[in-house]
Design a protein around this motif. Structure first.
Motif, PDB file in Angstrom:
ATOM      1  N   LYS A 132      -6.277  18.046  43.786  1.00  0.00           N
ATOM      2  CA  LYS A 132      -4.594  19.616  44.425  1.00  0.00           C
ATOM      3  C   LYS A 132      -3.566  18.850  43.712  1.00  0.00           C
ATOM      4  N   ARG A 161      -9.275  28.183  40.565  1.00  0.00           N
ATOM      5  CA  ARG A 161      -9.661  27.658  41.590  1.00  0.00           C
ATOM      6  C   ARG A 161      -9.007  28.775  43.158  1.00  0.00           C
ATOM      7  N   MET A 209     -19.621  23.844  42.512  1.00  0.00           N
ATOM      8  CA  MET A 209     -18.006  23.513  42.706  1.00  0.00           C
ATOM      9  C   MET A 209     -17.808  24.708  43.839  1.00  0.00           C
ATOM     10  N   GLU A 259     -14.020  24.398  46.117  1.00  0.00           N
ATOM     11  CA  GLU A 259     -13.234  23.797  44.787  1.00  0.00           C
ATOM     12  C   GLU A 259     -13.570  25.384  44.009  1.00  0.00           C
ATOM     13  N   TRP A 260     -13.706  25.394  43.266  1.00  0.00           N
ATOM     14  CA  TRP A 260     -13.961  26.824  43.148  1.00  0.00           C
ATOM     15  C   TRP A 260     -14.463  27.865  43.284  1.00  0.00           C
ATOM     16  N   VAL A 277     -11.925  16.087  41.818  1.00  0.00           N
ATOM     17  CA  VAL A 277     -10.220  16.952  41.702  1.00  0.00           C
ATOM     18  C   VAL A 277      -9.459  16.926  42.460  1.00  0.00           C
TER      19      VAL A 277
END
Length: 114
Positions: free
Chosen positions: A114, A59, A35, A40-41, A112
């Protein structure tokens, strides 16, 4: 009245905090790495409490967790000790096998928002 140490709460051993063991942490960190590579992270935190161990991925450093992975051994024989919890507390997946529960992060099945 006499003091009976067998009935005393201070004499009984208390279990330590729940935490992830090495193979569990390895599976979780593999997902985290994927990720992060996908953008994403960016950060994570781990904590062990008396009843639950928690891995939270963020995030951004100051945000609320985007995802939490919980280990609750008390639910081992009921719903399963593993849960993936999304933002807002929505349980995305629960089960007895960590590898199976982490499949919620497979690229085709997890997006994911947002």
């Amino acid at each position: 009245m006499s003091f009976d140490p067998a009935n005393s709460d201070s004499g009984s051993p208390r279990p330590g905090p729940v935490f992830f063991d090495r193979p569990e942490l390895d599976l979780i960190l593999r997902v985290y790495g994927r990720m992060v590579a996908a953008g994403e992270w960016r950060d994570y935190a781990m904590v062990g409490h008396a009843e639950v161990a928690e891995f939270a991925a963020f995030r951004r450093s100051g945000d609320a967790p985007a995802i939490r992975i919980e280990k609750r051994p008390a639910l081992r024989l009921k719903q399963g000790q593993w849960a993936v919890i999304g933002e807002g507390g929505l349980v995305l997946k629960r089960g007895r096998d960590l590898a199976q529960v982490l499949r919620v992060f497979d690229s085709r099945r997890f997006v994911v928002v947002k």
